[in-house]
Design a protein around this motif. Structure first.
Motif, mmCIF file in Angstrom:
data_model
loop_
_atom_site.group_PDB
_atom_site.id
_atom_site.type_symbol
_atom_site.label_atom_id
_atom_site.label_comp_id
_atom_site.label_asym_id
_atom_site.label_seq_id
_atom_site.Cartn_x
_atom_site.Cartn_y
_atom_site.Cartn_z
ATOM 1 N N TYR A 145 -6.875 -41.558 -28.320
ATOM 2 C CA TYR A 145 -4.764 -41.377 -28.367
ATOM 3 C C TYR A 145 -4.238 -41.291 -29.649
ATOM 4 O O TYR A 145 -4.074 -39.849 -29.350
ATOM 5 C CB TYR A 145 -4.427 -41.731 -27.197
ATOM 6 N N LEU A 146 -5.014 -41.562 -30.475
ATOM 7 C CA LEU A 146 -3.867 -41.509 -31.634
ATOM 8 C C LEU A 146 -4.418 -41.132 -32.949
ATOM 9 O O LEU A 146 -4.234 -40.194 -33.986
ATOM 10 C CB LEU A 146 -3.272 -42.540 -31.597
ATOM 11 N N LYS A 202 3.405 -42.018 -32.475
ATOM 12 C CA LYS A 202 2.466 -40.139 -32.307
ATOM 13 C C LYS A 202 4.423 -39.867 -32.250
ATOM 14 O O LYS A 202 3.750 -39.053 -33.193
ATOM 15 C CB LYS A 202 1.941 -39.921 -31.451
ATOM 16 N N LEU A 207 2.405 -46.493 -28.173
ATOM 17 C CA LEU A 207 1.965 -45.811 -28.426
ATOM 18 C C LEU A 207 2.517 -44.582 -29.028
ATOM 19 O O LEU A 207 2.581 -43.993 -29.907
ATOM 20 C CB LEU A 207 0.431 -45.368 -27.488
ATOM 21 N N THR A 221 -3.988 -39.276 -39.346
ATOM 22 C CA THR A 221 -4.152 -40.910 -38.725
ATOM 23 C C THR A 221 -5.985 -41.917 -38.867
ATOM 24 O O THR A 221 -6.618 -40.988 -37.902
ATOM 25 C CB THR A 221 -3.683 -40.983 -37.348
#
Lengths: 381, 333
Positions: A260-261, A238, A234, A77
């Motif tokens: 976070y991602l 994921k 979210l 990502t």
């Protein structure tokens, strides 16, 4: 509800390697092509003309995206982050050629290794390539056609590309997709208005994933949602990434979401990348003053843990006008560390790999190596 | 904080909307107090009634809505006025709006008129509430714009709202709200429409102004972090109910209500890294027309007790240290 094998056509994914094992010797987009990169963007530009007067003469141009280069490796990502007007959305759209870039190259590599230069494709060819790309938009209330049922919305790509023969088959496909985004397949005959914001965003995700894309552009996919629903979407994104080996180009202004991602992050300011590297190392120790200010500007919930309070840097003024970019470094009017050289000479994007360990870390700042900037400390152990 | 005098006391407020689809209980039995100089944060997701609470205080509830119950007492010079009893178009409430209580909105473009300069609009407010000449009002407006950090206030006062950037517009609106030195400022999502770096500027400004001018503040937002930056007390709302209220340092360290716990866990926290686990609340906020029976949160609650939570509305329970929570888990009998 969760079905890892919901979409059967995903068995031929060659690259299962986690992103941290990817080859890192490559210079951003310019160096030798790496077989693991889904996307290599080189010197991408998008200038919008400013037209004035009766004859619509061009009196200037807005440099929305100016010489942006990056790559996205398969299965990772990459986040594009920045404030409004920094060109992150325009970059995402140029990459998919949803709008025409003014220059530069976008090299797209399919799963079978075929390389396609997106910027020179003809319209019909482009359409056949675009089926390998998905896009998720910010507002699920405007991105779904209110006159179509969920079945028609998600099934549309199959129908328009004539990929499916019978109605039964189509319904099975759509049911599978709905299950993969954790929605009840019996909902497929309903219209979008019957769903909440979070459910609509799940439908939008299912449609983006319908044709088993190599690569998904997600443009602020959680910004329009309620806080508790944001977290659901979210974690869904994921989970889908690890189940289906998706590659995301994630466009957002929210740094907590980035952390976070995303595996790598590219910080943009007025059409240019000012810092690019691995998310954890940039967040721990940013090298560009703008990144530092962005990180320190994020309000945090004080849970009482000692040491979490950071010194806040308040930037003066507003984001520079992209139609009238300041000379030298575009950030210099707001930069707390500004020197004379910043006002005159434009810094180049340089790799600090040597200074910062083995991972490539690109910074556009004259003093990247001298400045001791403050990042986000991990919570104290 | 408890030493300062009581400024506003909202007691069992209920505001309902009447439409063809039925009665929407936007605010249903909310109580809170604000002392002079205190900052209260009201947090919740869309549809929880946080904005309607603010509109009820200023009596600017849209025409299909009505305050059906409760009292809103404003204390001024030792007297108290019940705002609910006032005529919402009367002279008294007009003196209070913009004078005693001012409001800052989310979208500054919507709060300013497009066809007047910001100076025009700020001086209008000043002259409505204070007895002064046009040139005095203009001087005060310039002073106020300088106070909120507007560059070159002598020139920008003659600018039209569209000519200003988002951050500048936000500053101009704050200047307008503060121009009559209100005792209470209500800020409805003051930083939702602006960028992160501008948000930091605006938050810093509001903190400074609140301290310097000694006014009370109500911040309405969905962003708990903004409240954590600005507020002394926090009230969490869900579907028109005040589910939990406590001092800010207490509620973020030791949340009691399962909804508050869930909200805090659903936000990825900066500095926690890539591996942090989010623990989102399941489901989404139900339609306010179909409010669940009993505790409104029970269909989403991980601590759901059958035959209790879905039947009885939990009472408000007073815990130590000014911590109030509306949940059956804390009922002691």
């Amino acid at each position: 509800m969760a079905q890892a094998d919901a979409v059967p056509t995903r068995t031929n994914t060659p690259a299962d390697s986690p992103p941290d094992q990817l080859p890192q010797q490559l210079e951003e987009g310019r160096g030798p092509s790496s077989a693991d990169n889904v996307l290599e963007v080189t010197d991408l530009r998008k200038y919008f003309p400013i037209l004035r007067g009766f004859f619509r003469r061009q009196v200037g141009e807005v440099k929305a995206v100016d010489e942006v280069s990056f790559h996205v490796a398969r299965g990772e990502t990459l986040a594009l982050v920045g404030e409004s007007g920094c060109g992150k959305t325009t970059t995402g759209r140029c990459v998919m050629r949803a709008i025409e870039p003014s220059g530069g190259s976008v090299l797209f590599r399919k799963r079978d290794g075929e390389e396609i230069e997106i910027t020179t494709l003809t319209k019909p060819d482009l359409r056949s390539v675009q089926q390998h790309m998905g896009m998720i938009f910010q507002d699920p209330f405007s991105s779904l056609n209110p006159r179509l049922t969920v079945l028609e919305i998600i099934g549309e790509p199959f129908v328009t590309r004539k990929l499916i023969s019978g109605r039964r088959e189509l319904e099975e496909k759509v049911a599978e997709l709905l299950r993969s985004v954790r929605l009840d397949p019996t909902y497929m005959r309903r219209y979008p208005h019957a769903f909440s914001g979070g459910q609509r965003q799940r439908i939008a995700i299912a449609r983006a994933l319908a044709l088993d894309p190599d690569f998904v552009v997600a443009d602020e996919p959680v910004s329009a949602l309620d806080v508790s629903v944001q977290a659901q979407i979210l974690s869904l994104l994921k989970e889908l990434q690890s189940e289906l080996h998706l590659t995301y180009l994630f466009i957002t202004h929210n740094l907590s979401v980035v952390e976070y991602l995303s595996d790598r992050v590219s910080v943009m300011y007025v059409g240019q990348i000012v810092e690019l590297g691995r998310t954890d190392s940039i967040f721990r120790q940013p090298r560009h003053p703008y990144t530092e200010a962005l990180l320190s500007a994020v309000p945090v919930v004080e849970t009482g843990k000692a040491g979490l309070r950071r010194e806040r840097i308040i930037l003066e003024g507003d984001v520079a006008d992209p139609s009238n970019v300041p000379a030298g470094c575009t950030f210099h009017p707001r930069c707390p560390y500004v020197q004379d050289i910043c006002r005159e000479e434009e810094p180049q994007l340089v790799d600090l790999t040597g200074a910062n360990g083995s991972q490539p870390h690109y910074v556009r700042c004259h003093f990247a190596e001298e400045l001791e900037l403050q990042g986000v400390r991990n919570s104290p152990q | 904080m408890t030493q300062s005098p009581l400024l506003l006391s909202v007691d069992n407020l209920a505001t309902h909307f009447f439409s063809q689809e039925g009665i929407l209980e936007a605010v249903d039995g909310v109580s809170f107090d604000i002392h002079a100089g205190e900052a209260l944060g009201i947090a919740g997701e869309s549809g929880c009634g946080k904005s309607v609470t603010a509109q009820s205080i200023l009596r600017i509830v849209p025409s299909n809505g009505k305050i059906v119950m409760g009292e809103i007492s404003l204390f001024q010079n030792g007297e108290s006025i019940d705002l609910v009893q006032l005529d919402d178009r009367g002279q008294e409430i007009r003196q209070i709006r913009g004078g005693e209580i001012a409001m800052v909105f989310q979208e500054p473009m919507a709060a300013f008129s497009m066809v007047y300069t910001i100076g025009n609009q700020i001086t209008e407010v000043i002259r409505l509430h204070q007895d002064c000449s046009q040139s005095e009002a203009r001087d005060r407006a310039i002073e106020m714009l300088r106070r909120v950090g507007m560059p070159q206030p002598e020139q920008t006062i003659d600018a039209y709202p569209f000519a200003l950037s988002g951050g500048m517009r936000q500053r101009a609106m704050i200047a307008m709200a503060l121009s009559c030195h209100p005792a209470l400022l209500i800020a409805d999502e003051p930083t939702t429409a602006v960028d992160v770096t501008i948000q930091a500027q605006v938050l810093e400004l509001m903190k400074d102004l609140q301290r310097d001018m000694g006014m009370a503040l109500i911040v309405i937002t969905h962003d708990l972090a903004v409240i954590s930056e600005l507020c002394d007390r926090v009230m969490i709302m869900y579907l028109g109910k005040d589910v939990e209220s406590a001092p800010a340092d207490v509620i973020f360290r030791d949340p009691k209500h399962p909804y508050t716990v869930g909200l805090l866990r659903s936000v990825p926290e900066l500095g926690e890294g890539h591996s942090q686990e989010l623990d989102p609340i399941t489901g989404s906020v139900p339609s306010p027309y179909r409010r669940p029976t009993g505790c409104p949160f029970h269909p989403r609650c991980p601590e759901f007790i059958p035959d209790v939570c879905d039947v009885h509305l939990p009472p408000q329970i007073e815990l130590a240290g000014g911590h109030r929570v509306r949940c059956h888990l804390y009922v002691q009998d």
